[in-house]
Design an enzyme around this catalytic site. Sequence first.
Site, mmCIF file in Angstrom:
data_model
loop_
_atom_site.group_PDB
_atom_site.id
_atom_site.type_symbol
_atom_site.label_atom_id
_atom_site.label_comp_id
_atom_site.label_asym_id
_atom_site.label_seq_id
_atom_site.Cartn_x
_atom_site.Cartn_y
_atom_site.Cartn_z
ATOM 1 N N GLY A 146 0.798 -1.215 0.000
ATOM 2 C CA GLY A 146 0.000 0.000 0.000
ATOM 3 C C GLY A 146 0.829 1.261 0.000
ATOM 4 C CD GLU A 162 -2.807 -19.449 3.138
ATOM 5 O OE1 GLU A 162 -3.430 -19.064 2.136
ATOM 6 O OE2 GLU A 162 -2.080 -18.686 3.815
ATOM 7 C CB CYS A 192 2.604 -9.046 0.426
ATOM 8 S SG CYS A 192 2.098 -9.993 -1.020
ATOM 9 C CE LYS A 211 -0.020 -17.521 1.488
ATOM 10 N NZ LYS A 211 -1.161 -16.692 1.925
ATOM 11 C CE1 TYR A 229 -3.930 -15.397 4.848
ATOM 12 C CE2 TYR A 229 -5.611 -14.432 6.257
ATOM 13 C CZ TYR A 229 -4.444 -14.314 5.530
ATOM 14 O OH TYR A 229 -3.785 -13.103 5.483
ATOM 15 C CG HIS A 243 -16.581 -30.695 -21.748
ATOM 16 N ND1 HIS A 243 -16.994 -31.140 -20.512
ATOM 17 C CD2 HIS A 243 -16.363 -31.800 -22.500
ATOM 18 C CE1 HIS A 243 -17.058 -32.451 -20.512
ATOM 19 N NE2 HIS A 243 -16.673 -32.875 -21.711
ATOM 20 N NE ARG A 264 -14.099 -16.646 14.922
ATOM 21 C CZ ARG A 264 -13.948 -15.330 15.023
ATOM 22 N NH1 ARG A 264 -14.970 -14.535 14.785
ATOM 23 N NH2 ARG A 264 -12.788 -14.820 15.362
ATOM 24 C CD GLU A 306 -17.490 -28.774 -18.164
ATOM 25 O OE1 GLU A 306 -18.342 -28.540 -19.051
ATOM 26 O OE2 GLU A 306 -16.672 -29.701 -18.238
ATOM 27 C CB CYS A 361 0.969 -13.206 -0.511
ATOM 28 S SG CYS A 361 0.551 -11.654 0.265
ATOM 29 N NE ARG A 404 -9.340 -18.394 20.394
ATOM 30 C CZ ARG A 404 -9.058 -17.176 20.819
ATOM 31 N NH1 ARG A 404 -8.411 -17.012 21.958
ATOM 32 N NH2 ARG A 404 -9.415 -16.133 20.117
ATOM 33 C CB THR A 421 -1.415 -7.930 -1.013
ATOM 34 O OG1 THR A 421 -0.595 -8.426 0.043
ATOM 35 C CG2 THR A 421 -0.550 -7.141 -1.988
ATOM 36 C CB ALA A 466 -7.244 -17.798 -3.092
#
Length: 451
Positions: A15, A180, A42, A50, A176, A436, A203, A441, A47, A197, A310, A341
């Site tokens: 930022g 991860e 990040c 990771k 997350y 397909h 959540r 799809e 990010c 916990r 980010t 994600a």
Amino acid sequence: MAYDFDLFVIGAGSGGVRAARFAAGFGAKVAVAESRYLGGTCVNVGCVPKKLLVYGAHVADEMEQASGYGWTLEEGHFDWGTLIANKNREIERLNGIYRNLLVNSGVTLLQGHARITGAHEVEVDGQRYSAANILIATGGWPHVPDIPGKELAITSNEAFYLKELPRRVLVVGGGYIAVEFAGIFQGLGADTSLLYRGDLFLRGFDGSVRTHLKEELEKRGMDLQFNTDIQRIDQQADGSLKATLKDGSERIADCIFYATGRRPMLDDLGLETTGVELDERGYIRVDDHYRTTEASIFALGDVIGRVQLTPVALAEGMAVARHLFKPEQYRAVDYQNIPTAVFSQPPIGTVGLTEEQALQAGHKVQIFESRFRAMKLTLTDVQEKTLMKLVVDADTDKVLGCHMVGPDAGEIIQGLGVALKAGATKQQFDETIGVHPTAAEEFVTMRTAIR
């Protein structure tokens, strides 16, 4: 009064760099101070590294599935040191890119700790600078509960620089980051347990997503322990760590990794010399233009505690630059329908409202869900299932939320984020012809509501 700078940015994360670059591009005289690393969390301990480790962890899956496609592979050997060295080299490359982005934009880069000493003044390593506007973009910092032995635990800050892969890992947390890193450690070969916990991790995510991921992680053999927490940590004579849980039981590990939340990084920032106020959660209070309660000081990103992602910080940085120096181009950041994600294994992609949020908001909803075994796995013994879910307003037919757990979830959900931003209806999803054969799809072929 003449100031040294039109804008002084504290923090060279996503930022802060975005705001600085574009403010300079709009003709402002800009400085950025950074005491740690260019690119912020990040790029350095978030990010980017990771995701590189997630890629590394996925190789084991590819090797396991190869025999179904006729490949005979010798038993693989993983070397943690090689992965970390290669990761470090890539991060150093990105640090250089961030430096060039700033310098080539005409920004003055100051490497040192910045402390605000007044509404229009910042001190960096004993040198004082005046600024018409100050922007705080110092990010967040991992929080570890205050328990005996907390100094023996690590966080995401240290995990990327471990000398070797621990044999036994306890991951503590239910967000997350915890999910991860549990997947990373297990995927690379560590005996991994995830302790949380609460009743179930993640959540705030859709209930179907949370339950489905739990089932898939258990299929992979991960030890999931809910409604439990660590009371104290002690080091054993052999160097291992003993975690005593609140129920009195004990767990032995070589590494205890905490991902129990993050706090705004405001240490020694000098806010007490200004009129900047914090909200009830401890984040910097700002208005719709990211102006704090001190008129000349702005803040964005993790320190304001809105959406800590980010791309959101990047959007906020652009908004600040435009508001101050190019108001005719100003556009407010829209915090609705932000795709995101979780790079768990399998990964999660989500955008829009969860089923629970939609109901709480008063919508009458239709739920479309599909669970299937991905085509890639049909020639293997792997029984992993993909989940796809649509939350639809039954009265308007508008798609309120899209959720996925499965391979490439993040890549797929990005396109659906555009659809939700445009206000797509379920009928428009149904009338879209699928690609397909793909997993994606399925999002345009779910015809019957399950409830």
